[in-house]
Design a protein around this motif. Structure first.
Motif, short mmCIF file in Angstrom:
data_model
loop_
_atom_site.label_atom_id
_atom_site.label_comp_id
_atom_site.label_asym_id
_atom_site.label_seq_id
_atom_site.Cartn_x
_atom_site.Cartn_y
_atom_site.Cartn_z
N ARG A 1 -24.99 92.88 136.04
CA ARG A 1 -25.81 93.21 137.22
C ARG A 1 -26.34 94.64 137.15
O ARG A 1 -27.46 94.91 137.59
CB ARG A 1 -24.99 93.01 138.50
CG ARG A 1 -24.79 91.55 138.86
CD ARG A 1 -24.03 91.41 140.17
NE ARG A 1 -23.86 90.03 140.53
CZ ARG A 1 -24.75 89.31 141.20
NH1 ARG A 1 -25.87 89.86 141.59
NH2 ARG A 1 -24.50 88.05 141.50
N ASN A 2 -25.53 95.55 136.63
CA ASN A 2 -25.99 96.93 136.49
C ASN A 2 -27.14 97.02 135.50
O ASN A 2 -28.10 97.78 135.71
CB ASN A 2 -24.84 97.82 136.04
CG ASN A 2 -23.81 98.03 137.13
OD1 ASN A 2 -23.95 97.52 138.24
ND2 ASN A 2 -22.77 98.79 136.82
N LYS A 3 -27.06 96.26 134.42
CA LYS A 3 -28.15 96.25 133.43
C LYS A 3 -29.43 95.70 134.05
O LYS A 3 -30.52 96.21 133.78
CB LYS A 3 -27.75 95.40 132.22
CG LYS A 3 -26.63 96.00 131.37
CD LYS A 3 -26.28 95.08 130.21
CE LYS A 3 -25.15 95.65 129.38
NZ LYS A 3 -24.76 94.75 128.27
N ILE A 4 -29.29 94.68 134.87
CA ILE A 4 -30.46 94.10 135.54
C ILE A 4 -31.09 95.14 136.47
O ILE A 4 -32.31 95.33 136.49
CB ILE A 4 -30.08 92.84 136.33
CG1 ILE A 4 -29.72 91.71 135.36
CG2 ILE A 4 -31.21 92.40 137.26
CD1 ILE A 4 -29.11 90.49 136.03
N PHE B 1 -42.96 93.52 141.25
CA PHE B 1 -42.12 92.44 140.74
C PHE B 1 -41.07 92.00 141.75
O PHE B 1 -40.87 90.81 141.99
CB PHE B 1 -41.46 92.90 139.43
CG PHE B 1 -40.44 91.94 138.88
CD1 PHE B 1 -40.84 90.70 138.40
CD2 PHE B 1 -39.09 92.28 138.84
CE1 PHE B 1 -39.90 89.80 137.88
CE2 PHE B 1 -38.16 91.40 138.33
CZ PHE B 1 -38.56 90.16 137.86
N LYS B 2 -40.37 92.97 142.36
CA LYS B 2 -39.32 92.62 143.32
C LYS B 2 -39.88 91.88 144.52
O LYS B 2 -39.27 90.93 145.01
CB LYS B 2 -38.55 93.87 143.75
CG LYS B 2 -37.61 94.40 142.70
CD LYS B 2 -36.64 95.42 143.25
CE LYS B 2 -37.29 96.69 143.66
NZ LYS B 2 -36.30 97.76 143.99
N ASN B 3 -41.04 92.31 144.99
CA ASN B 3 -41.66 91.62 146.12
C ASN B 3 -42.01 90.19 145.77
O ASN B 3 -41.87 89.28 146.61
CB ASN B 3 -42.92 92.37 146.57
CG ASN B 3 -42.61 93.76 147.10
OD1 ASN B 3 -42.52 94.71 146.32
ND2 ASN B 3 -42.44 93.88 148.40
N ILE C 1 -39.64 96.01 133.85
CA ILE C 1 -40.68 95.06 134.26
C ILE C 1 -41.65 95.70 135.23
O ILE C 1 -42.87 95.50 135.13
CB ILE C 1 -40.03 93.80 134.89
CG1 ILE C 1 -39.23 93.03 133.83
CG2 ILE C 1 -41.10 92.89 135.50
CD1 ILE C 1 -38.45 91.86 134.37
N GLU C 2 -41.12 96.49 136.17
CA GLU C 2 -42.00 97.15 137.15
C GLU C 2 -42.93 98.14 136.48
O GLU C 2 -44.10 98.27 136.86
CB GLU C 2 -41.15 97.86 138.21
CG GLU C 2 -40.45 96.90 139.17
CD GLU C 2 -39.60 97.62 140.19
OE1 GLU C 2 -39.48 97.13 141.32
OE2 GLU C 2 -39.00 98.68 139.85
N GLU C 3 -42.42 98.84 135.46
CA GLU C 3 -43.24 99.85 134.78
C GLU C 3 -44.25 99.22 133.82
O GLU C 3 -45.42 99.62 133.77
CB GLU C 3 -42.35 100.81 134.01
CG GLU C 3 -43.12 101.88 133.24
CD GLU C 3 -42.24 102.77 132.39
OE1 GLU C 3 -42.79 103.62 131.67
OE2 GLU C 3 -40.99 102.61 132.45
N GLU D 1 -31.95 98.69 134.17
CA GLU D 1 -32.80 98.61 132.98
C GLU D 1 -33.90 97.55 133.09
O GLU D 1 -35.08 97.86 132.93
CB GLU D 1 -31.93 98.33 131.74
CG GLU D 1 -30.97 99.45 131.39
CD GLU D 1 -30.24 99.23 130.07
OE1 GLU D 1 -29.89 100.21 129.42
OE2 GLU D 1 -30.04 98.05 129.69
N LEU D 2 -33.50 96.31 133.37
CA LEU D 2 -34.48 95.21 133.31
C LEU D 2 -35.55 95.34 134.39
O LEU D 2 -36.75 95.30 134.09
CB LEU D 2 -33.75 93.87 133.44
CG LEU D 2 -34.66 92.63 133.39
CD1 LEU D 2 -35.43 92.58 132.07
CD2 LEU D 2 -33.84 91.36 133.58
N ILE D 3 -35.13 95.46 135.65
CA ILE D 3 -36.11 95.52 136.74
C ILE D 3 -37.04 96.73 136.61
O ILE D 3 -38.27 96.58 136.71
CB ILE D 3 -35.40 95.49 138.11
CG1 ILE D 3 -34.75 94.12 138.33
CG2 ILE D 3 -36.39 95.79 139.23
CD1 ILE D 3 -33.97 93.99 139.63
#
Length: 237
Positions: free
Chosen positions: A194-197, A213-215, A205-207, A200-202
Motif C-alpha cells: 500500500r505504501n508503494k501504491i 487519476f485519483k478523481n 501516474i499523476e505526473e 510511488e505508483l499514484i
C-alpha cells in the motif's frame, strides 16, 4: 471539511444521541475525525470515546502516540480506551502478517469496548485516498466487481465519515485550526504494498499520464457502487 458535514447528513451516518467510539491512532485522519465530531457533539447530543491500540512495534514512537492520545482525550474531556498488544507475537502465533494481525486486533478490540461500554457506533477515519489505494491494491491482486467498489461507507455499526475527504483537505483543516497530530514513520516504508501504491505508483501516474487519476478512480468506484445497488434493488423486487 464540507464533505464531512454533507456525508453525515445525506447518508444519516450520525444521528442524535449516538454513542460513538472513535478509532484513534493519533495520526492526522483520526485527529481530524475527533475534532469534527467534537464540533457537532452538542448539536447531536453525542457521547464520544477514543479507542487506541499500541502495537508495540515502533518503540518510543509507539509510546509517544499513546501519550498523545491520552493528552488529547484529557484536553477535550473524552473517555479513552487503550490496548497495548504485541502485534508481532500475535501475528506469529496466528500465522498472520503484521498488517492482517494489526487489523484483526483493532476490530476485535473495537467490538469488545463497544459492547462493554454501550457504544452503538464505531467511527473510523478512512479517507478518499485510502479508498483509491484499496481499489488499486485489489485490482492488482485480482478481484471481482464487488471488490472494486472500495471501502464501505458503513458496515453494521462501523461508519467512515471521512470517506469522501481527500488527505490534502484533512491536512488543510488541521492546519486551519492549529491542531497537532502524530506521524507514523512506517507509512513511508516501501516494504508495504500500500505504501508503494501511495508513494510511488499514484504519483508516477499523476505526473506522467493523468493528474486527475485519483478523481477518475473515485468516479469509477461510485459507478460500480451504483450499478451494484441497482442490481440489488432489482433482485429484491
Amino acid at each position: 471539511m464540507k464533505s464531512f458535514f454533507k456525508l453525515i447528513k445525506e447518508e444519516s451516518l450520525i444521528e442524535k444521541n449516538d454513542k460513538i467510539l472513535v478509532g484513534f491512532s493519533g495520526g492526522p485522519d483520526s485527529v481530524a475525525l475527533g475534532r469534527l465530531l467534537l464540533k457537532i457533539k452538542d448539536e447531536y447530543n453525542l457521547s464520544l470515546g477514543l479507542c487506541h491500540i499500541n502495537h508495540l512495534l515502533r518503540g518510543e514512537n509507539s509510546d509517544g502516540d499513546e501519550q498523545f492520545v491520552k493528552k488529547f482525550a484529557e484536553e477535550f474531556k473524552i473517555p479513552f480506551h487503550i490496548l497495548r498488544k504485541n502485534i508481532e507475537e500475535y501475528g506469529n502465533f496466528n500465522n498472520q502478517g503484521l498488517e492482517e494481525a494489526g487489523r484483526n486486533v483493532r476490530y476485535e478490540y473495537f467490538a469488545e469496548i463497544s459492547k462493554k461500554y454501550g457504544y452503538n457506533k464505531i467511527a473510523l477515519a478512512h479517507n478518499l485516498d485510502d479508498n483509491v489505494e484499496t481499489f488499486i491494491f485489489r485490482l492488482m491482486r485480482g478481484t471481482g466487481l464487488h471488490g472494486l467498489k472500495g471501502i464501505p461507507l458503513r458496515r453494521e455499526n462501523i461508519i467512515r465519515p471521512l470517506l469522501l475527504s481527500f488527505k490534502k483537505d484533512i491536512l488543510n483543516y488541521l492546519e486551519s485550526i492549529n491542531q497537532r497530530y502524530r506521524i507514523d514513520e512506517s507509512n513511508n516504508e516501501l516494504v508495504y504494498s500500500r505504501n508503494k501504491i501511495r508513494l510511488e505508483l499514484i504519483p508516477y501516474i499523476e505526473e506522467k499520464f493523468n493528474p486527475k487519476f485519483k478523481n477518475n478512480i473515485v468516479n469509477l468506484i461510485d459507478e460500480i457502487s451504483s450499478v451494484e445497488k441497482k442490481e440489488f434493488e432489482s433482485n429484491s423486487l
